[in-house]
Design a protein around this motif. Structure first.
Motif, PDB file in Angstrom:
ATOM      1  N   MET A 224      25.903  20.930  53.671  1.00 43.02           N
ATOM      2  CA  MET A 224      25.224  21.331  52.230  1.00 43.02           C
ATOM      3  C   MET A 224      23.678  21.651  52.920  1.00 43.02           C
ATOM      4  O   MET A 224      23.113  22.271  52.180  1.00 43.02           O
ATOM      5  CB  MET A 224      25.033  19.808  51.468  1.00 43.02           C
ATOM      6  N   LEU A 225      23.119  20.849  54.023  1.00 42.17           N
ATOM      7  CA  LEU A 225      21.930  21.163  54.569  1.00 42.17           C
ATOM      8  C   LEU A 225      21.815  22.612  55.122  1.00 42.17           C
ATOM      9  O   LEU A 225      20.860  23.447  54.869  1.00 42.17           O
ATOM     10  CB  LEU A 225      21.572  20.378  55.714  1.00 42.17           C
ATOM     11  N   GLY A 226      22.923  23.063  55.903  1.00 44.01           N
ATOM     12  CA  GLY A 226      23.048  24.565  56.139  1.00 44.01           C
ATOM     13  C   GLY A 226      22.868  25.465  55.153  1.00 44.01           C
ATOM     14  O   GLY A 226      22.419  26.515  55.217  1.00 44.01           O
ATOM     15  N   MET A 227      23.895  25.126  53.968  1.00 43.14           N
ATOM     16  CA  MET A 227      23.898  25.945  52.875  1.00 43.14           C
ATOM     17  C   MET A 227      22.345  25.948  52.044  1.00 43.14           C
ATOM     18  O   MET A 227      22.099  27.020  51.861  1.00 43.14           O
ATOM     19  CB  MET A 227      24.799  25.481  51.912  1.00 43.14           C
ATOM     20  N   SER A 228      21.700  24.899  52.256  1.00 36.59           N
ATOM     21  CA  SER A 228      20.655  25.006  51.671  1.00 36.59           C
ATOM     22  C   SER A 228      19.746  25.684  52.548  1.00 36.59           C
ATOM     23  O   SER A 228      18.634  26.579  51.776  1.00 36.59           O
ATOM     24  CB  SER A 228      19.956  23.596  51.598  1.00 36.59           C
ATOM     25  N   PHE A 229      19.588  25.824  53.581  1.00 35.74           N
ATOM     26  CA  PHE A 229      18.737  26.640  54.579  1.00 35.74           C
ATOM     27  C   PHE A 229      18.866  28.058  54.490  1.00 35.74           C
ATOM     28  O   PHE A 229      17.958  29.036  54.480  1.00 35.74           O
ATOM     29  CB  PHE A 229      18.776  26.401  55.918  1.00 35.74           C
ATOM     30  N   VAL A 230      20.161  28.548  54.158  1.00 34.39           N
ATOM     31  CA  VAL A 230      20.518  29.833  53.832  1.00 34.39           C
ATOM     32  C   VAL A 230      20.050  30.285  52.480  1.00 34.39           C
ATOM     33  O   VAL A 230      19.207  31.313  52.340  1.00 34.39           O
ATOM     34  CB  VAL A 230      22.073  29.955  53.630  1.00 34.39           C
ATOM     35  N   GLY A 231      20.128  29.488  51.300  1.00 36.53           N
ATOM     36  CA  GLY A 231      19.333  29.564  50.305  1.00 36.53           C
ATOM     37  C   GLY A 231      17.871  29.929  50.475  1.00 36.53           C
ATOM     38  O   GLY A 231      17.428  30.514  49.670  1.00 36.53           O
ATOM     39  N   ILE A 232      17.359  28.774  51.072  1.00 35.21           N
ATOM     40  CA  ILE A 232      15.623  28.727  51.273  1.00 35.21           C
ATOM     41  C   ILE A 232      15.524  30.015  51.872  1.00 35.21           C
ATOM     42  O   ILE A 232      14.356  30.766  51.687  1.00 35.21           O
ATOM     43  CB  ILE A 232      15.601  27.618  52.026  1.00 35.21           C
ATOM     44  N   SER A 237      12.389  34.745  51.440  1.00 36.09           N
ATOM     45  CA  SER A 237      12.245  36.339  51.823  1.00 36.09           C
ATOM     46  C   SER A 237      11.793  37.083  50.514  1.00 36.09           C
ATOM     47  O   SER A 237      10.973  37.849  50.430  1.00 36.09           O
ATOM     48  CB  SER A 237      13.582  36.710  52.253  1.00 36.09           C
ATOM     49  N   ALA A 238      12.482  36.629  49.552  1.00 33.22           N
ATOM     50  CA  ALA A 238      12.268  37.283  48.175  1.00 33.22           C
ATOM     51  C   ALA A 238      10.846  37.227  47.611  1.00 33.22           C
ATOM     52  O   ALA A 238      10.203  37.893  47.245  1.00 33.22           O
ATOM     53  CB  ALA A 238      13.364  36.998  46.955  1.00 33.22           C
ATOM     54  N   ILE A 239      10.476  35.864  47.666  1.00 34.60           N
ATOM     55  CA  ILE A 239       8.963  35.530  47.250  1.00 34.60           C
ATOM     56  C   ILE A 239       8.193  36.254  48.020  1.00 34.60           C
ATOM     57  O   ILE A 239       7.058  36.636  47.711  1.00 34.60           O
ATOM     58  CB  ILE A 239       9.035  33.892  47.385  1.00 34.60           C
ATOM     59  N   VAL A 240       8.145  36.243  49.537  1.00 31.65           N
ATOM     60  CA  VAL A 240       7.172  36.813  50.293  1.00 31.65           C
ATOM     61  C   VAL A 240       7.160  38.194  49.856  1.00 31.65           C
ATOM     62  O   VAL A 240       6.008  38.969  49.886  1.00 31.65           O
ATOM     63  CB  VAL A 240       7.350  36.536  51.849  1.00 31.65           C
ATOM     64  N   ALA A 241       8.267  38.917  49.898  1.00 35.39           N
ATOM     65  CA  ALA A 241       8.210  40.353  49.557  1.00 35.39           C
ATOM     66  C   ALA A 241       7.817  40.667  48.139  1.00 35.39           C
ATOM     67  O   ALA A 241       6.911  41.547  47.887  1.00 35.39           O
ATOM     68  CB  ALA A 241       9.589  40.895  49.470  1.00 35.39           C
ATOM     69  N   GLY A 242       7.762  39.681  47.208  1.00 37.40           N
ATOM     70  CA  GLY A 242       7.349  39.908  45.866  1.00 37.40           C
ATOM     71  C   GLY A 242       5.587  39.656  45.781  1.00 37.40           C
ATOM     72  O   GLY A 242       4.901  40.385  45.272  1.00 37.40           O
ATOM     73  N   ALA A 247       0.412  41.420  45.413  1.00 40.22           N
ATOM     74  CA  ALA A 247      -0.904  40.945  45.786  1.00 40.22           C
ATOM     75  C   ALA A 247      -1.368  41.847  46.739  1.00 40.22           C
ATOM     76  O   ALA A 247      -2.771  41.656  47.108  1.00 40.22           O
ATOM     77  CB  ALA A 247      -0.814  39.435  46.340  1.00 40.22           C
ATOM     78  N   GLY A 248      -0.503  42.464  47.518  1.00 41.64           N
ATOM     79  CA  GLY A 248      -0.980  43.399  48.676  1.00 41.64           C
ATOM     80  C   GLY A 248      -1.019  42.627  49.924  1.00 41.64           C
ATOM     81  O   GLY A 248      -0.770  41.481  50.013  1.00 41.64           O
ATOM     82  N   PRO A 249      -1.001  43.449  51.144  1.00 43.58           N
ATOM     83  CA  PRO A 249      -0.687  42.919  52.439  1.00 43.58           C
ATOM     84  C   PRO A 249      -1.770  42.205  52.964  1.00 43.58           C
ATOM     85  O   PRO A 249      -1.554  41.474  54.003  1.00 43.58           O
ATOM     86  CB  PRO A 249      -0.414  44.208  53.210  1.00 43.58           C
ATOM     87  N   ASP A 250      -3.042  42.429  52.271  1.00 46.84           N
ATOM     88  CA  ASP A 250      -4.239  41.647  52.878  1.00 46.84           C
ATOM     89  C   ASP A 250      -4.280  40.240  52.461  1.00 46.84           C
ATOM     90  O   ASP A 250      -5.334  39.416  52.274  1.00 46.84           O
ATOM     91  CB  ASP A 250      -5.362  42.387  52.686  1.00 46.84           C
ATOM     92  N   ILE A 251      -3.269  39.799  51.696  1.00 44.10           N
ATOM     93  CA  ILE A 251      -3.498  38.145  51.284  1.00 44.10           C
ATOM     94  C   ILE A 251      -3.553  37.275  52.308  1.00 44.10           C
ATOM     95  O   ILE A 251      -2.689  37.439  53.261  1.00 44.10           O
ATOM     96  CB  ILE A 251      -2.554  37.945  50.250  1.00 44.10           C
ATOM     97  N   ALA A 252      -4.475  36.421  52.245  1.00 44.43           N
ATOM     98  CA  ALA A 252      -4.688  35.356  53.382  1.00 44.43           C
ATOM     99  C   ALA A 252      -4.578  34.044  52.834  1.00 44.43           C
ATOM    100  O   ALA A 252      -5.654  33.513  52.580  1.00 44.43           O
ATOM    101  CB  ALA A 252      -5.977  35.477  54.192  1.00 44.43           C
ATOM    102  N   PRO A 253      -3.526  33.260  52.911  1.00 43.13           N
ATOM    103  CA  PRO A 253      -3.394  31.968  52.517  1.00 43.13           C
ATOM    104  C   PRO A 253      -4.274  31.185  53.287  1.00 43.13           C
ATOM    105  O   PRO A 253      -4.679  31.380  54.581  1.00 43.13           O
ATOM    106  CB  PRO A 253      -2.158  31.343  52.486  1.00 43.13           C
ATOM    107  N   PRO A 254      -4.834  30.088  52.811  1.00 44.10           N
ATOM    108  CA  PRO A 254      -5.667  29.132  53.723  1.00 44.10           C
ATOM    109  C   PRO A 254      -4.893  28.386  54.878  1.00 44.10           C
ATOM    110  O   PRO A 254      -3.606  28.132  54.758  1.00 44.10           O
ATOM    111  CB  PRO A 254      -6.064  27.872  52.693  1.00 44.10           C
ATOM    112  N   THR A 255      -5.344  28.178  55.903  1.00 42.20           N
ATOM    113  CA  THR A 255      -4.873  27.742  57.362  1.00 42.20           C
ATOM    114  C   THR A 255      -4.523  26.227  57.263  1.00 42.20           C
ATOM    115  O   THR A 255      -5.786  25.717  57.229  1.00 42.20           O
ATOM    116  CB  THR A 255      -5.228  28.206  58.559  1.00 42.20           C
ATOM    117  N   PRO A 256      -3.366  25.740  57.434  1.00 44.74           N
ATOM    118  CA  PRO A 256      -3.495  24.230  57.397  1.00 44.74           C
ATOM    119  C   PRO A 256      -3.988  23.663  58.741  1.00 44.74           C
ATOM    120  O   PRO A 256      -4.331  24.453  59.786  1.00 44.74           O
ATOM    121  CB  PRO A 256      -2.236  23.714  57.261  1.00 44.74           C
ATOM    122  N   ALA A 257      -4.424  22.456  58.799  1.00 48.31           N
ATOM    123  CA  ALA A 257      -5.030  21.822  59.960  1.00 48.31           C
ATOM    124  C   ALA A 257      -4.030  21.967  61.342  1.00 48.31           C
ATOM    125  O   ALA A 257      -4.640  22.266  62.520  1.00 48.31           O
ATOM    126  CB  ALA A 257      -5.117  20.259  60.068  1.00 48.31           C
TER     127      ALA A 257
END
Length: 398
Positions: A224-232, A237-242, A247-257
Motif C-alpha cells: 500500500m505504501l508503494g501504491m501511495s508513492f505511485v499516486g503521489i 507531476s500534475a500539480i507542478v505542471a498546472g 503561474a509561469g516558469p519563474d515561480i520561486a517558492p521559499p527555500t526551507p532551512a
C-alpha cells in the motif's frame, strides 16, 4: 529475519500488482484531481464575485456637484489602494434617506446624504460600523480634491530579510504538514478495506498458513505504501505542471532551512513514517474487524484522534524548542508532522536521524502488537472452533 523480509516482499509484490493493474486504479489516480480543478475554478469565480459583486453599495443622495466629487475621490483612492477595498458608490434620488432604504427596489446598504464637508450616513447599526471609515476616507479625499497629496515611496532593495525568511519558512513547514497529513489520511484507509476483504474471502488464512503473520502484515503495508508513492508521483507531476502553466516558469517558492533536495527527501521519509504508523495501526484494527461495518465503526475514533494529533503538531510549529514541540516530536503519531515543520525552519540534520529511528521503532512495535492480537483473537479462535467441530464429528461416528 531474512525469511520474514523475503516473504513480506512476496506479499507486497502480490498486493502491489493486484492494485496497480486493476481497472479501477486509474479512477483512483484521477479522483483527487477533480476536486482540485473544481476548487480552483470555483475559487477564481468566487474571488471575482467577491471583488465585483459582493462589495457593499452606498447610495449618494447628494447634489450633483458633491456626488461628482465623491466619485472622483473614489477613482483616485481605487487606483491607490484597490477598488476591492472600497464600497461601490451609486447615485440615488434626493429625498429622505430612510424612505429610500425602505423601498422594495432599493439596492443600497446605506445612504450618504448631506454635503461632502458634512456627510450623513444612514443605515443599520452594523452596516454603519462597517462603512463609516470608508465614507469618511472618501469624503476627506473629496474635500482635498486636487490637493490630495501623493507621496512617492523610495524603494531600497536588500538581498535578504531575516523576518521575511523566517515567516516564509514557517509557512513552508505548515504547508508540508498539511500535505503529509492529507496524503496519509487519504491513502492509509485502503489498508483497512484490503485486509477485511481478504479476511472475508478466507485468503488471509491461506497466507497465514504459508508465511509468517509478520510477513503478511509487513508485506501489505509495503504494498500500500508503494501504491501511495505511485499516486503521489502522478498527482505531484500534475500539480507542478498546472502551477507552471498558470503561474509561469519563474515561480520561486521559499527555500526551507535544510534546502529543497534534503527537504523533499525528508518529506518522503516522514510521509513513509506517518503512513507506516497509521497504516500499521489500521492493520491491527482491520485484523480484529470481521465486517466493513466494524471497520467503519473503529475507523472513526482513530481518524478523529489523528486529527487531534495533527492539530497538536501544527500548534508546536510556532513554538520551536518549547515543551509542546518536544512532546510532539516524542509522541510517535505526531512526530512526522512536527519534524517536517522543523526541517523547514532549522538546518540541523541530526535531530531527523534520531526522530526517524524513533518512529521506525514504534512502527515495529505496532506491527508486532497487531500480529499478536491477530494470532490471539483470530487465528486461535479459528483453531479452537475447528477442534470443536472435529470432536463433534467424531462423536457422531461413534
Amino acid at each position: 529475519m531474512s525469511e520474514v523480509l523475503r516473504a513480506a516482499l512476496v506479499i507486497a509484490r502480490r498486493d502491489f500488482s493486484a492494485v496497480i493493474f486493476s481497472k479501477t486504479f486509474i479512477l483512483f489516480l484521477l479522483g483527487p484531481l477533480f476536486p482540485v480543478v473544481i476548487g480552483m475554478a470555483f475559487g477564481g469565480l468566487g474571488e471575482k464575485i467577491t471583488r465585483e459583486s459582493l462589495r457593499p453599495t452606498v447610495g449618494m443622495s447628494m447634489t450633483a456637484p458633491d456626488a461628482a466629487r465623491m466619485e472622483r475621490a473614489h477613482r483616485i483612492l481605487a487606483a491607490r489602494i484597490g477598488a476591492e477595498n472600497l464600497p461601490n458608490l451609486q447615485r440615488a434620488p434626493t429625498g429622505d434617506p430612510r424612505a429610500l432604504l425602505a423601498r422594495r427596489d432599493a439596492r443600497f446598504m446605506a445612504i450618504v446624504s448631506g454635503s461632502v464637508e458634512r456627510p450623513i450616513l444612514t443605515g443599520k447599526a452594523s452596516d454603519l460600523a462597517m462603512l463609516e471609515r470608508d465614507i469618511s476616507l472618501l469624503a476627506s479625499a473629496a474635500v482635498a480634491g486636487d490637493q490630495l497629496p501623493h507621496v512617492q515611496v523610495e524603494k531600497q532593495l536588500v538581498s535578504a530579510s531575516a523576518g521575511a525568511e523566517a515567516q516564509s519558512r514557517l509557512l513552508t513547514g505548515r504547508a508540508a504538514q498539511v500535505l503529509v497529513f492529507l496524503l496519509t489520511m487519504l491513502l492509509a484507509g485502503m489498508v483497512l478495506s484490503n485486509l477485511v476483504e481478504e479476511k472475508t474471502n478466507k485468503v488471509i488464512e491461506i497466507l497465514a498458513a504459508a508465511v509468517p503473520i509478520d510477513s503478511v502484515f509487513l508485506g501489505k503495508l509495503l504494498a500500500m505504501l508503494g501504491m501511495s508513492f505511485v499516486g503521489i508521483g502522478f498527482w505531484g507531476s500534475a500539480i507542478v505542471a498546472g502551477v507552471k502553466l498558470l503561474a509561469g516558469p519563474d515561480i520561486a517558492p521559499p527555500t526551507p532551512a535544510v534546502g529543497w533536495p534534503i527537504f523533499l527527501l525528508l518529506g518522503a521519509v516522514y510521509f513513509t513514517m506517518a503512513y507506516a504508523l497509521l497504516g500499521s495501526l489500521f492493520l491491527g484494527i482491520g485484523a480484529q474487524a470481521a465486517t466493513v461495518r466494524e471497520v467503519q465503526t473503529l475507523n472513526m475514533p482513530v481518524t478523529m484522534a489523528q486529527m487531534g494529533v495533527f492539530f497538536f503538531a501544527t500548534y508546536a510549529v510556532d513554538h520551536m524548542g518549547s515543551a509542546p514541540e518536544v512532546a510532539a516530536i516524542i509522541f510517535p503519531f505526531s512526530s512526522p508532522f512536527a519534524m517536517i515543520a522543523r526541517a523547514a525552519q532549522d538546518a540541523a540534520i541530526w535531530p531527523h536521524l534520531l526522530a526517524i529511528g524513533w518512529q521506525a521503532i514504534w512502527v515495529a512495535v505496532i506491527i508486532r502488537l497487531g500480529v499478536w492480537l491477530f494470532r490471539r483473537h483470530v487465528l486461535k479462535s479459528g483453531r479452537s472452533s475447528r477442534r470443536r467441530l472435529f470432536r463433534r464429528r467424531s462423536a457422531m461416528v461413534k
